[in-house]
Design an enzyme around this catalytic site. Structure first.
Site, short mmCIF file in Angstrom:
data_model
loop_
_atom_site.label_atom_id
_atom_site.label_comp_id
_atom_site.label_asym_id
_atom_site.label_seq_id
_atom_site.Cartn_x
_atom_site.Cartn_y
_atom_site.Cartn_z
N ASP A 91 14.74 14.13 -10.48
CA ASP A 91 14.13 12.85 -10.87
C ASP A 91 12.71 13.06 -11.39
OD1 ASP A 91 16.27 11.17 -10.15
OD2 ASP A 91 15.63 11.13 -8.05
N CYS A 93 18.65 2.19 -11.70
CA CYS A 93 17.84 3.01 -10.79
C CYS A 93 18.56 3.08 -9.45
CB CYS A 93 16.44 2.38 -10.66
SG CYS A 93 15.23 3.45 -9.85
N CYS A 101 0.84 -1.19 0.00
CA CYS A 101 0.00 0.00 0.00
C CYS A 101 0.88 1.24 0.00
CB CYS A 101 -0.87 0.03 1.24
SG CYS A 101 -1.94 -1.41 1.39
N HIS A 108 16.90 -4.50 -9.52
CA HIS A 108 15.82 -5.23 -8.85
C HIS A 108 16.27 -6.58 -8.32
CE1 HIS A 108 13.75 -2.34 -11.48
NE2 HIS A 108 12.96 -2.21 -10.44
N CYS A 118 12.57 5.92 -14.73
CA CYS A 118 12.71 4.47 -14.66
C CYS A 118 12.27 3.88 -15.99
CB CYS A 118 11.88 3.93 -13.51
SG CYS A 118 12.35 4.66 -11.93
#
Ligand code: GLN
Ligand code: ZN
Length: 771
Positions: free
Chosen positions: A616, A743, A533, A711, A660
């Protein structure tokens, strides 16, 4: 005409205290059996239905609940789990569901599955944004051999639950066209998933018949794709498909939302369904046409209360829209929220810390139910004077509040000149002076901003928040973390350093907390995906910057090194995009206000001697309107807001931006028009394919295509990055290229981070030798 009903397209499922999140994560850790998780789901549904009925809604909505995502529910409901998972019918349905959502670790661990090292068979379904929201759904996969079959046990059980509780039921389903539309084709090219419609429709037909048999009064079929620019084959498929569905005899409410219907308006009005729901907020200007075109006997459901934002409804204005519709229509009028309430927080009740004045301007999901009840009662002739007066007072207070309106901000916006969003000199001249000043080697190396948020950082932040660590102690810890990050970067031999963002909890919240015009909730959680969330800030007033926000940290970091320290800011479009925003002025105006605040920060960083500043904008692409015709307008103000932020910088200050992973090819001219001296983007997962477009377009400024995926904890080897850099050099002039990860590194650990960056620096050095 008095037959006015109220309903909602859907309700948040996560629970007022995020009970679903807690239960899911315990279940995934093996601490909660499936039966207890199911019990949590049942309890949440029962509570949410009770709230709907207590508010006076005529039906409860059943089918909006999901343990992860409602699109994923449909994959099981319609029996089209991708074959690559190799599921067997004996496998438990809930386990299969979580395997699709989170990856099948069982399969991946199977070294001898026969599919080799890069086996993707158990990989989680891809996730992507649900229309223009921040909710992510799991993407259905379709292939030529996809078959459908009905597995309605779970949905029918939920219907039975609601009926057993005594509630009249409206079931909700994704419509068949939108379900296919949201999926993607896998395997052999040339296959078109629309071709699956003929096989899918009988399954939907059977489902509708079962729902009718189960005693639902209505079935809401969501077809939000009707608000998009559609290929004609898809548009033409609607009429025959809905004729077929209408055979099942269940009363259908076709639901559209998020976007005006435009050229699909006539189609939506003539489909053989019993009612049509339209978004009365985003498509308010179409309401009259819909009322005219929709056959008189059909239900018109008007989504008059905003399901995408948190502001209290101006009930007088809503009534002024609804009264003529009521007078015009002979058929039933239903009132609703514009879309599912999935996209707003649960309730204001728990917001005890929120400033009472600001709180009085808001309505979250449960408060929106009450608004529908007042609107209905008023139209039906009941005495609602008190409720209307309260709403009116809130609207008036918000309109007049000095906390919303800052005359200095308004004056500054009004006095903006066109030169203020342009750098003094064109890029080639800036490039020359920046090269002179910075003296960087070819293929300069840098990172995207954040370094690992270590346990120590998180513990200090938590202790500070609890009041156990005072401001000075917190600051000392952060400064030490920054010094550590600088030291490590020097040892690694990176060319342009960053301070590492240790002091930032979140790249938007950090700035919002220091800007005027922002408020923060304690419990305003909105589901992003699965159990995850987010708690978006609320922008309620004119945005201004009382004092510098990053300068002390950045200047401290710069003092620790002779190498250039890159200042790190979040751009205006991203701050806007990841917040709940004002609805009393255009988004473009709010973006410009934020731009001015961040612009002042750019000026102060420059003043403090910072030579490189990164702004950014990872959310620039996701702000694109759903309809193409509105892209230009958006891109115009969004890129303008970025330039307004950046253009205060002198020519010898190098401005970077970061985005991104995104599809850039169709917006390259606008990306170029942002005129950042350097742009860093995520490219490694596409094997640099993303860069080809920049090459063809002859992107004029410098680019840092990410050379490794952050990632994954996997450490990329030097040769792999050398290969990517050679590939990049074949499409972009080598003297335009930077070397950096995809990133920020905040989710990684230091060990893998250092190993990866060491290899990255080695790769850059190898490339320099090849020059
Ligand atoms: N500077 C941010 C970071 O490194 C950028 C994050 C992002 O692109 N989402 O974490
Ligand atoms: Zn990024």
């Amino acid at each position: 005409m008095t037959n006015i009903q109220i309903h909602i397209p859907g309700f948040p499922r996560i629970g007022s205290a995020r009970e679903l999140k807690t239960a899911l994560e315990r279940h995934w850790r093996g601490e909660l059996p499936a039966s207890a998780l199911e019990q949590t789901g049942r309890a949440l549904r029962a509570r949410h239905w009770a709230l709907q009925r207590e508010a006076g809604l005529d039906h409860v909505t059943v089918g909006d609940f999901a343990f992860y995502d409602h699109v994923a529910n449909h994959i099981q409901l319609l029996g089209c789990e991708p074959a690559r998972f190799g599921f067997t019918p004996q496998q438990d349905a809930l386990q299969r569901y979580f395997a699709m959502a989170r990856g099948d670790t069982g399969h991946a661990a199977h070294a001898d599955c026969g599919h080799g090292h890069a086996c993707q068979h158990g990989a989680a379904l891809e996730m992507t944004k649900w229309f223009d929201t921040n909710y992510h759904y799991l993407v259905p996969e379709f292939a030529g051999d996809t078959a459908f079959s009905l597995h309605a046990e779970r949905l029918l059980a939920e219907v039975a639950e609601a009926r057993a509780l005594g509630h009249p039921v409206k079931a909700v389903l994704l419509g068949p066209l939108t379900f296919l539309w949201l999926g993607k084709e896998k395997g052999a090219s040339g296959f078109d998933r629309l071709g699956l419609l003929d096989q899918l429709l009988p399954v939907y037909g059977a489902l509708l018949a079962q729902l009718k048999h189960a005693g639902v009064d209505w079935v809401q079929l969501d077809e939000p794709m009707l608000g998009l620019d559609l290929p004609s084959a898809w548009r033409n498929a609607f009429e025959p498909a809905y004729w077929q569905l209408s055979q099942a005899g269940a009363p259908l409410l076709l639901a559209t939302y998020f976007s005006p219907l435009e050229e699909n308006l006539g189609l939506a009005c003539r489909l053989p369904v019993a009612g049509l729901h339209v978004d009365g907020v985003r498509a308010a200007h179409e309401l009259t046409s819909v009322a005219d075109w929709l056959p008189g006997h059909k239900v018109l459901s008007v989504g008059i209360v905003d399901g995408r934002n948190v502001w209290r409804t101006d009930l007088d204005a809503a009534l002024a829209v609804l009264r003529p519709l009521r007078d015009k229509r002979t058929g039933p009028l239903w009132l609703s929220t514009s879309c599912s309430l999935l996209h707003v927080p649960f309730s204001l009740e728990q917001e005890t810390q929120l400033d009472p004045e600001i709180r009085s301007w808001l309505a979250f999901a449960t408060e929106k139910l009450a608004e529908l009840a007042v609107l209905r009662a008023t139209l039906a002739g009941a005495d609602t004077t008190g409720a209307l007066a309260a709403a009116r007072a809130a609207v008036a207070s918000r309109r007049a509040s000095p906390r919303v309106h800052n005359t200095a901000v308004a004056a500054r916006l009004a006095s903006l000149t066109p030169e203020q969003d342009r750098r003094a000199k064109p890029f080639p001249q800036r490039q020359a002076v920046q090269r002179e000043r910075l003296g960087l080697p070819a293929f300069p190396t840098t990172t995207i901003g954040s370094f690992p948020q270590t346990a120590e950082i998180r513990a200090a932040r938590a202790a500070h928040k609890r009041g156990e660590l005072d401001a000075a102690g917190y600051e000392r810890t952060m400064l030490a973390q920054i010094a550590d990050a600088v030291h490590r970067q020097e040892l690694l031999g990176l060319d342009v350093l960053v301070h590492g963002e240790a002091e930032r909890n979140d790249m938007v919240e950090y700035f919002g907390e220091q800007l005027d015009g922002f408020a923060f909730t304690q419990h305003g959680w909105v589901q992003s995906y699965g159990s995850r969330c987010v708690k978006p800030p609320l922008i309620y007033g004119d945005v201004a910057r009382p004092q510098p926000m990053t300068v002390a940290w950045t200047a401290h970091a710069q003092r620790l090194t002779k190498r250039p320290m890159k200042g790190m800011l979040t751009g205006p479009v991203t701050i806007l995009q990841w917040s709940f925003v004002r609805d009393d002025q255009p988004r473009a105006t709010t973006a410009r206000q934020i731009a001015l605040a961040i612009r002042d920060e750019v000026a102060d960083l420059e003043q403090a001697g910072i030579a490189i500043i990164q702004i950014d904008e990872p959310a620039l692409r996701e702000g694109l309107p759903l309809r193409r015709a509105r892209w230009d307008d958006y891109l115009d103000w969004a890129t303008g807001a970025f330039r307004l932020t950046a253009a205060v910088a002198a020519d010898h200050t190098q401005i970077h931006t970061h985005m991104c992973y995104a599809e850039f090819n169709d917006i390259l001219p606008q990306i170029a028009a942002m005129d950042a001296d350097v742009i860093t983007i995520e490219t490694s997962r596409s094997d640099m394919e993303l860069l080809a477009g920049f090459g063809q377009f002859q992107y004029p400024n410098e680019i840092g295509p990410g050379v490794y995926d952050i990632h994954s904890p996997r450490v990329p080897d030097t040769q792999q990055m050398v290969r990517l850099l050679r590939k990049a050099s074949s499409v972009i002039a080598p003297d335009q290229l930077w070397v950096n990860p995809d990133c920020g590194l905040k989710t990684r650990g230091w060990e893998e981070t250092e190993a990866a960056l060491r290899n990255m620096v080695a790769a850059a050095r190898l490339l320099r030798e090849e020059q």
